[in-house]
Design an enzyme around this catalytic site. Structure first.
Site, PDB file in Angstrom:
ATOM      1  N   LYS A  10       0.913  -1.139   0.115  1.00  0.00           N
ATOM      2  CA  LYS A  10      -0.131   0.043   0.092  1.00  0.00           C
ATOM      3  C   LYS A  10       0.851   1.325   0.081  1.00  0.00           C
ATOM      4  O   LYS A  10       0.704   2.118  -0.917  1.00  0.00           O
ATOM      5  CB  LYS A  10      -0.952   0.083   1.486  1.00  0.00           C
ATOM      6  CG  LYS A  10      -2.190  -0.761   1.187  1.00  0.00           C
ATOM      7  CD  LYS A  10      -3.019  -0.526   2.273  1.00  0.00           C
ATOM      8  CE  LYS A  10      -4.153  -1.583   2.184  1.00  0.00           C
ATOM      9  NZ  LYS A  10      -4.919  -1.621   3.443  1.00  0.00           N
ATOM     10  N   LEU A 123     -17.663   9.646   6.877  1.00  0.00           N
ATOM     11  CA  LEU A 123     -17.662   9.557   5.446  1.00  0.00           C
ATOM     12  C   LEU A 123     -18.164   8.289   4.859  1.00  0.00           C
ATOM     13  O   LEU A 123     -18.092   7.379   5.303  1.00  0.00           O
ATOM     14  CB  LEU A 123     -16.053   9.462   5.026  1.00  0.00           C
ATOM     15  CG  LEU A 123     -15.073  10.507   5.682  1.00  0.00           C
ATOM     16  CD1 LEU A 123     -13.707  10.181   5.272  1.00  0.00           C
ATOM     17  CD2 LEU A 123     -15.521  11.754   5.631  1.00  0.00           C
ATOM     18  N   GLU A 125     -18.477   5.483   1.665  1.00  0.00           N
ATOM     19  CA  GLU A 125     -17.793   5.146   0.539  1.00  0.00           C
ATOM     20  C   GLU A 125     -18.333   5.846  -0.548  1.00  0.00           C
ATOM     21  O   GLU A 125     -19.681   5.917  -1.110  1.00  0.00           O
ATOM     22  CB  GLU A 125     -17.574   3.745   0.445  1.00  0.00           C
ATOM     23  CG  GLU A 125     -16.707   3.401   1.627  1.00  0.00           C
ATOM     24  CD  GLU A 125     -16.507   1.749   1.800  1.00  0.00           C
ATOM     25  OE1 GLU A 125     -16.581   1.364   0.686  1.00  0.00           O
ATOM     26  OE2 GLU A 125     -16.358   1.320   2.718  1.00  0.00           O
ATOM     27  N   LYS A 174     -21.146   8.967  16.975  1.00  0.00           N
ATOM     28  CA  LYS A 174     -20.793   8.270  15.798  1.00  0.00           C
ATOM     29  C   LYS A 174     -21.654   7.007  15.751  1.00  0.00           C
ATOM     30  O   LYS A 174     -22.384   6.629  14.817  1.00  0.00           O
ATOM     31  CB  LYS A 174     -19.340   7.834  15.779  1.00  0.00           C
ATOM     32  CG  LYS A 174     -18.906   6.802  14.951  1.00  0.00           C
ATOM     33  CD  LYS A 174     -18.962   7.113  13.474  1.00  0.00           C
ATOM     34  CE  LYS A 174     -18.777   6.132  12.312  1.00  0.00           C
ATOM     35  NZ  LYS A 174     -18.231   6.441  11.355  1.00  0.00           N
ATOM     36  N   GLY A 223     -34.378  -1.545  -0.364  1.00  0.00           N
ATOM     37  CA  GLY A 223     -33.592  -2.415  -1.057  1.00  0.00           C
ATOM     38  C   GLY A 223     -33.422  -3.692  -0.560  1.00  0.00           C
ATOM     39  O   GLY A 223     -34.346  -4.335  -0.023  1.00  0.00           O
ATOM     40  N   CYS A 230     -19.677  -0.386   7.831  1.00  0.00           N
ATOM     41  CA  CYS A 230     -19.930   0.338   9.021  1.00  0.00           C
ATOM     42  C   CYS A 230     -21.323   0.047   9.675  1.00  0.00           C
ATOM     43  O   CYS A 230     -21.114  -0.247  10.754  1.00  0.00           O
ATOM     44  CB  CYS A 230     -20.012   1.757   8.621  1.00  0.00           C
ATOM     45  SG  CYS A 230     -18.211   2.386   8.334  1.00  0.00           S
TER      46      CYS A 230
HETATM   47  C1  UDX Z   1     -21.899   4.718   6.283  1.00  0.00           C
HETATM   48  C2  UDX Z   1     -22.353   6.170   6.770  1.00  0.00           C
HETATM   49  O1  UDX Z   1     -23.151   6.856   5.722  1.00  0.00           O
HETATM   50  C3  UDX Z   1     -21.119   7.037   7.111  1.00  0.00           C
HETATM   51  O2  UDX Z   1     -21.387   8.202   7.770  1.00  0.00           O
HETATM   52  C4  UDX Z   1     -20.080   6.214   8.099  1.00  0.00           C
HETATM   53  O3  UDX Z   1     -19.083   6.939   8.295  1.00  0.00           O
HETATM   54  C5  UDX Z   1     -19.719   5.001   7.422  1.00  0.00           C
HETATM   55  O4  UDX Z   1     -21.198   4.246   7.198  1.00  0.00           O
HETATM   56  P1  UDX Z   1     -20.969   3.585   4.044  1.00  0.00           P
HETATM   57  O5  UDX Z   1     -21.275   2.343   4.697  1.00  0.00           O
HETATM   58  O6  UDX Z   1     -20.242   4.109   3.044  1.00  0.00           O
HETATM   59  O7  UDX Z   1     -21.430   4.971   5.012  1.00  0.00           O
HETATM   60  O8  UDX Z   1     -22.382   3.717   2.982  1.00  0.00           O
HETATM   61  P2  UDX Z   1     -23.966   4.545   3.004  1.00  0.00           P
HETATM   62  O9  UDX Z   1     -24.089   5.296   1.925  1.00  0.00           O
HETATM   63  O10 UDX Z   1     -24.166   5.153   4.369  1.00  0.00           O
HETATM   64  O11 UDX Z   1     -24.705   3.096   2.864  1.00  0.00           O
HETATM   65  C6  UDX Z   1     -24.801   2.051   3.805  1.00  0.00           C
HETATM   66  C7  UDX Z   1     -25.728   0.668   3.290  1.00  0.00           C
HETATM   67  O12 UDX Z   1     -27.151   1.255   3.500  1.00  0.00           O
HETATM   68  C8  UDX Z   1     -25.504   0.530   1.855  1.00  0.00           C
HETATM   69  O13 UDX Z   1     -25.773  -0.853   1.702  1.00  0.00           O
HETATM   70  C9  UDX Z   1     -26.615   1.040   0.896  1.00  0.00           C
HETATM   71  O14 UDX Z   1     -26.980   0.589  -0.028  1.00  0.00           O
HETATM   72  C10 UDX Z   1     -27.722   1.021   2.165  1.00  0.00           C
HETATM   73  N1  UDX Z   1     -28.946   2.024   1.982  1.00  0.00           N
HETATM   74  C11 UDX Z   1     -28.370   3.436   2.174  1.00  0.00           C
HETATM   75  C12 UDX Z   1     -30.060   1.755   1.649  1.00  0.00           C
HETATM   76  O15 UDX Z   1     -30.320   0.485   1.517  1.00  0.00           O
HETATM   77  N2  UDX Z   1     -31.148   2.621   1.725  1.00  0.00           N
HETATM   78  C13 UDX Z   1     -30.796   3.966   1.813  1.00  0.00           C
HETATM   79  O16 UDX Z   1     -31.867   4.713   1.803  1.00  0.00           O
HETATM   80  C14 UDX Z   1     -29.554   4.410   2.073  1.00  0.00           C
END
Ligand code: UDX
Length: 424
Positions: A10, A123, A125, A174, A223, A230
């Protein structure tokens, strides 16, 4: 600024100006700031002269579901003992109470001149760069006012409200934020499942709910269940943290269970149309846990593929960036969507990649053995898909003839009186 990692490959990749993971915008950021950035394997070199040391290691779950903090502790133990004043800033997601423990450990090592602050990251992804530069809020929890002030000042160029609090509350913000977002998703997924039974459309329901300012529109997309590194783990951390502290967090048990079941519902939808799945061919379109990432951690696609293989289906799969070949054995991987759906009895939209918006094409229909689309993300327009000659099933939408009441029945009367048959 120095970035330290323990994986030589990395560090070598970063030194060569490349990013060892898929995250839009990070490469430009590194390129633009290359003069000010260094990458190293050596902790002492990274820390030398630093005023702030950010701990950004991952905290995966242990077998018990609690947070594995071994990487956090290793990073702290590797801090060279020096008389220089620095502030340790915790970015990693840690159980509430970790800051107290770190403080005690630092003091025990004679590092009482080292300050400590919790400054959780939010954050997501795929949008991490934007989320960092334009956050909704900045949370700073510290034991000393001066440390909180210094960390807040680091964010002076960022236009966002700052929540200054104690360390435990910052840690809780958090966990509670992620648990709440996951709760919203499980809630809307259950509403979707009920919508399927009563003939309502969850997309309209979510929109109608979300326009209420008290509710808001985000995180109400139904979904195939939430995944990623996370939500699943942080919800489990919070549940166990509560349990370990003497409180049974009942709601989170349901959030987790609903999510696990949601990942499997596509199997039932496939069986509804295809009967037994033994010998049937299913194309899984999208494998990453959501679009714009190559991350497969806790991805619903993995559960789905495993269930389909267990049912005896042939599983073909496509993703534009995620490489699941090491995770999913027994699945065949293909480079294009068209190749993946060729000969398939069903195409399942698992990840909401933009490339799938044009799935319901003539080419797809002609390539498939059975023109059935299961839209696990409600990405497509059901009317358009049906007009293109496909059978369509979404999530929480009255989407196939099997779902709606036969026209002869009166939907408003649960027990319709049938007129006695008369002969003319
Ligand atoms: C999340 C948090 O958003 C972020 O603040 C934290 O720091 C890390 O975890 P992330 O896991 O990258 O981020 O993705 P996110 O966009 O929040 O989606 C998480 C999951 O929820 C995904 O599988 C997404 O498909 C799902 N999701 C999200 C839904 O099924 N419906 C929604 O309305 C939103």
């Amino acid at each position: 600024m120095a970035v330290r990692d323990i994986v030589p490959e990395k560090v070598a990749t970063l030194r060569a100006g490349k990013v060892p993971f898929y995250e839009p915008g990070v490469d430009e950021l590194i390129d633009r700031n290359s003069e000010r950035l260094g990458f190293t394997l050596d902790a002492a070199e990274a820390v030398a002269g630093a005023e702030f040391v950010f701990i950004c290691v991952d905290t995966p779950p242990t077998y018990s579901g609690d947070a594995d903090l071994s990487r956090v502790w290793t990073a702290i133990e590797e801090l060279p003992v020096s008389r220089e004043r620095l502030i340790l800033v915790m970015k990693s997601t840690v159980p509430v109470g970790t800051g107290e423990k770190v403080r005690a450990a630092l003091d025990a090592r004679g590092l009482d001149s080292v300050g400590y602050a919790s400054n959780p990251e939010f954050l997501a992804e795929g949008t991490a760069v934007r989320d960092f530069l334009e956050p909704d809020r900045i949370v700073v929890g510290a034991f000393e006012e001066a440390d909180a002030e210094a960390v807040e000042q680091l964010h002076a160029g960022v236009d966002a409200p700052v929540v200054r609090t104690d360390v435990a509350s910052a840690e809780m913000i958090k966990l509670a934020s992620n648990a709440y977002l996951g709760t919203r998703i499980s809630f809307i997924n259950e509403i979707a499942n009920v919508c399927e039974l009563v003939g309502a459309d969850v997309n309209d329901v979510a929109r109608g709910m979300g326009l209420d300012a008290r509710i808001g529109r985000s995180y109400l997309r139904p979904g195939v269940g939430f995944g990623g590194s996370c939500f699943p783990k942080d919800i489990s951390f919070l549940k166990l943290l509560a349990g370990n502290s003497g409180y049974h967090f009942q709601l989170l048990n349901s959030v987790i269970e609903v999510n696990e079941l949601q990942k499997r519902r596509v199997v039932g939808k496939l069986q509804k149309h295809l009967g037994t799945l033994r010998g049937k061919t299913v194309a899984l379109l999208g494998l990453a846990f959501k679009a714009n990432t190559d991350d497969l951690r806790e991805a619903p696609s993995i559960v789905l593929a495993s269930r389909l293989l267990a049912e005896g289906a042939d599983v073909r799969a496509w993703d534009p960036v995620a490489d699941a070949s090491q995770v999913l054995k027994g699945v065949s991987f293909h480079d294009t969507v068209l190749e993946t759906v060729t000969g398939a009895d069903a195409a399942v939209v698992v990840t909401e990649w933009d490339q799938l918006r044009s799935l319901a094409s003539t080419d797809t229909r002609e390539a498939m053995r059975t023109p059935l689309i299961i839209d696990g993300r409600n990405l497509l327009d059901p009317d358009e898909v049906r007009a293109a000659g496909f059978t369509y099933e979404g999530i929480g939408r009255a989407s196939s003839p099997l779902d709606v009441l036969p026209e002869t029945e009166e939907p408003d009367q649960p027990f319709p009186e049938r007129a006695p048959a008369t002969e003319d």
